[in-house]
Design an enzyme around this catalytic site. Structure first.
Site, PDB file in Angstrom:
ATOM      1  N   ARG A  60     -23.755 -10.360  76.295  1.00  5.24           N
ATOM      2  CA  ARG A  60     -23.054 -11.481  75.652  1.00  5.24           C
ATOM      3  C   ARG A  60     -21.930 -12.039  76.520  1.00  5.24           C
ATOM      4  NH1 ARG A  60     -24.380  -7.826  71.320  1.00  5.24           N
ATOM      5  NH2 ARG A  60     -22.390  -6.854  71.801  1.00  5.24           N
ATOM      6  N   GLU A  97     -19.254   5.519  71.484  1.00  5.96           N
ATOM      7  CA  GLU A  97     -18.949   6.315  70.294  1.00  5.96           C
ATOM      8  C   GLU A  97     -19.905   7.502  70.168  1.00  5.96           C
ATOM      9  OE1 GLU A  97     -18.234   5.635  65.511  1.00  5.96           O
ATOM     10  OE2 GLU A  97     -18.769   3.941  66.780  1.00  5.96           O
TER      11      GLU A  97
END
Length: 172
Positions: A60, A97
Protein backbone atom coordinates in the site's frame (compact mmCIF):
# COMPACT_ATOMS: atom_id res chain seq x y z
CA UNK A 1 -13.29 16.63 2.73
CA UNK A 2 -13.47 14.26 5.70
CA UNK A 3 -11.27 11.27 4.86
CA UNK A 4 -12.74 9.25 7.75
CA UNK A 5 -16.00 9.16 5.81
CA UNK A 6 -14.17 7.39 2.97
CA UNK A 7 -12.47 4.79 5.20
CA UNK A 8 -14.62 1.77 5.94
CA UNK A 9 -14.51 0.11 9.37
CA UNK A 10 -14.57 -3.68 9.31
CA UNK A 11 -15.25 -5.00 12.84
CA UNK A 12 -13.65 -8.22 14.07
CA UNK A 13 -11.11 -8.47 11.25
CA UNK A 14 -8.64 -10.15 11.14
CA UNK A 15 -9.74 -11.40 14.57
CA UNK A 16 -12.41 -10.59 17.15
CA UNK A 17 -11.96 -7.25 18.85
CA UNK A 18 -9.98 -5.65 16.01
CA UNK A 19 -11.48 -2.88 13.86
CA UNK A 20 -9.81 -2.98 10.44
CA UNK A 21 -9.55 0.42 8.72
CA UNK A 22 -10.22 -0.41 5.06
CA UNK A 23 -8.82 2.11 2.58
CA UNK A 24 -10.22 0.42 -0.54
CA UNK A 25 -13.28 2.68 -0.25
CA UNK A 26 -10.98 5.73 -0.23
CA UNK A 27 -9.04 4.43 -3.23
CA UNK A 28 -12.12 3.82 -5.35
CA UNK A 29 -13.42 7.36 -4.76
CA UNK A 30 -11.59 9.40 -7.42
CA UNK A 31 -12.09 12.75 -5.70
CA UNK A 32 -11.13 11.27 -2.34
CA UNK A 33 -7.98 9.69 -3.73
CA UNK A 34 -6.96 12.92 -5.49
CA UNK A 35 -7.67 14.88 -2.30
CA UNK A 36 -5.54 12.44 -0.27
CA UNK A 37 -2.53 12.76 -2.58
CA UNK A 38 -2.88 16.55 -2.73
CA UNK A 39 -3.19 16.76 1.06
CA UNK A 40 -0.12 14.53 1.56
CA UNK A 41 1.78 16.78 -0.85
CA UNK A 42 0.68 19.94 0.94
CA UNK A 43 1.60 18.50 4.35
CA UNK A 44 5.04 17.46 3.10
CA UNK A 45 5.65 20.93 1.74
CA UNK A 46 4.41 22.57 4.97
CA UNK A 47 6.89 20.39 6.88
CA UNK A 48 9.66 21.42 4.46
CA UNK A 49 10.09 17.84 3.26
CA UNK A 50 11.84 18.02 -0.11
CA UNK A 51 13.15 14.50 -0.68
CA UNK A 52 15.29 13.20 -3.46
CA UNK A 53 13.22 10.01 -3.20
CA UNK A 54 9.97 8.82 -1.71
CA UNK A 55 10.24 5.34 -0.23
CA UNK A 56 7.08 3.18 -0.28
CA UNK A 57 6.67 -0.15 1.47
CA UNK A 58 4.93 -3.07 -0.20
CA UNK A 59 2.22 -2.84 -1.11
CA UNK A 60 0.00 0.00 0.00
CA UNK A 61 2.98 2.33 0.34
CA UNK A 62 3.33 2.00 -3.44
CA UNK A 63 -0.23 3.26 -3.97
CA UNK A 64 0.40 6.51 -2.11
CA UNK A 65 4.16 6.85 -2.50
CA UNK A 66 4.39 6.89 -6.29
CA UNK A 67 1.91 9.74 -6.88
CA UNK A 68 3.38 11.64 -3.93
CA UNK A 69 6.85 11.31 -5.47
CA UNK A 70 5.44 12.65 -8.74
CA UNK A 71 3.89 15.64 -6.96
CA UNK A 72 7.12 16.37 -5.04
CA UNK A 73 9.25 16.01 -8.20
CA UNK A 74 11.12 13.13 -6.55
CA UNK A 75 11.99 9.60 -7.56
CA UNK A 76 10.17 6.61 -6.08
CA UNK A 77 11.92 3.59 -4.52
CA UNK A 78 9.99 0.46 -3.55
CA UNK A 79 10.77 -1.53 -0.41
CA UNK A 80 9.68 -5.09 -1.12
CA UNK A 81 8.94 -8.41 0.50
CA UNK A 82 11.61 -11.12 -0.01
CA UNK A 83 12.30 -12.52 -3.46
CA UNK A 84 10.72 -9.69 -5.47
CA UNK A 85 13.84 -7.71 -6.40
CA UNK A 86 16.21 -9.05 -9.09
CA UNK A 87 19.49 -7.37 -8.02
CA UNK A 88 21.54 -7.62 -4.79
CA UNK A 89 19.55 -6.37 -1.81
CA UNK A 90 19.87 -5.23 1.76
CA UNK A 91 17.37 -6.97 4.00
CA UNK A 92 15.98 -6.51 7.47
CA UNK A 93 13.89 -8.90 9.53
CA UNK A 94 11.36 -7.43 11.92
CA UNK A 95 8.83 -8.71 14.40
CA UNK A 96 5.14 -8.93 13.71
CA UNK A 97 2.45 -9.51 16.31
CA UNK A 98 2.52 -13.24 15.49
CA UNK A 99 5.81 -13.87 13.75
CA UNK A 100 8.60 -12.33 11.72
CA UNK A 101 8.70 -10.64 8.33
CA UNK A 102 11.44 -9.30 6.05
CA UNK A 103 11.83 -6.22 3.89
CA UNK A 104 14.36 -5.67 1.09
CA UNK A 105 15.71 -2.82 -0.99
CA UNK A 106 18.13 -2.88 -3.92
CA UNK A 107 21.66 -2.14 -2.73
CA UNK A 108 22.13 0.30 -5.60
CA UNK A 109 18.78 2.07 -5.18
CA UNK A 110 20.18 5.05 -3.28
CA UNK A 111 23.38 6.76 -2.25
CA UNK A 112 24.35 7.87 1.25
CA UNK A 113 23.77 11.54 0.43
CA UNK A 114 20.12 11.06 -0.61
CA UNK A 115 17.27 12.55 1.41
CA UNK A 116 14.13 10.42 1.67
CA UNK A 117 10.56 10.45 2.94
CA UNK A 118 8.98 7.13 3.92
CA UNK A 119 5.31 6.61 2.97
CA UNK A 120 2.77 3.97 3.94
CA UNK A 121 -0.97 3.76 4.36
CA UNK A 122 -0.96 3.02 8.09
CA UNK A 123 1.13 3.67 11.18
CA UNK A 124 0.15 1.12 13.81
CA UNK A 125 2.89 -0.42 15.97
CA UNK A 126 5.59 1.17 13.80
CA UNK A 127 7.39 -2.10 13.01
CA UNK A 128 7.32 -1.79 9.22
CA UNK A 129 8.39 1.85 9.24
CA UNK A 130 11.13 1.11 11.79
CA UNK A 131 12.41 -1.78 9.63
CA UNK A 132 12.46 0.53 6.61
CA UNK A 133 14.57 3.02 8.55
CA UNK A 134 16.99 0.17 9.36
CA UNK A 135 17.26 -0.66 5.66
CA UNK A 136 18.00 2.95 4.81
CA UNK A 137 20.63 3.14 7.56
CA UNK A 138 22.50 0.35 5.76
CA UNK A 139 22.79 2.72 2.81
CA UNK A 140 23.35 5.81 4.94
CA UNK A 141 20.43 7.87 3.64
CA UNK A 142 18.95 10.79 5.52
CA UNK A 143 15.32 10.16 6.56
CA UNK A 144 13.61 13.56 6.42
CA UNK A 145 10.20 12.35 7.58
CA UNK A 146 7.24 10.02 7.26
CA UNK A 147 3.80 10.32 5.67
CA UNK A 148 0.87 8.06 6.54
CA UNK A 149 -2.79 8.15 5.64
CA UNK A 150 -3.93 6.63 8.97
CA UNK A 151 -2.35 6.55 12.41
CA UNK A 152 -3.66 4.30 15.18
CA UNK A 153 -2.49 6.48 18.05
CA UNK A 154 -3.16 3.97 20.84
CA UNK A 155 -0.53 1.61 19.39
CA UNK A 156 2.18 4.31 19.81
CA UNK A 157 4.01 3.47 16.58
CA UNK A 158 5.55 6.93 16.31
CA UNK A 159 7.57 6.22 19.46
CA UNK A 160 9.68 3.74 17.45
CA UNK A 161 10.52 6.28 14.76
CA UNK A 162 13.28 8.91 14.56
CA UNK A 163 12.60 12.44 15.72
CA UNK A 164 11.60 13.82 12.31
CA UNK A 165 8.26 15.13 11.02
CA UNK A 166 5.54 12.45 10.98
CA UNK A 167 2.49 13.29 8.92
CA UNK A 168 -0.71 11.33 9.45
CA UNK A 169 -3.87 12.55 7.75
CA UNK A 170 -6.39 10.60 9.85
CA UNK A 171 -5.96 9.60 13.47
CA UNK A 172 -7.92 7.00 15.37
Amino acid sequence: MDLKELIRDIPDFPKPGIVFRDITTLLNDSKGFQYTINLLTDECRKSSLSPDYVIGMESRGFIFGAPLAYQLNSGFIPVRKPGKLPRPVYKVQYDLEYGVDTLEIHQDALQSFHNVVIVDDLLATGGTAEATVELLKKIGCNVLGFAFIIELEALKGREKLPNVPIISLVKY
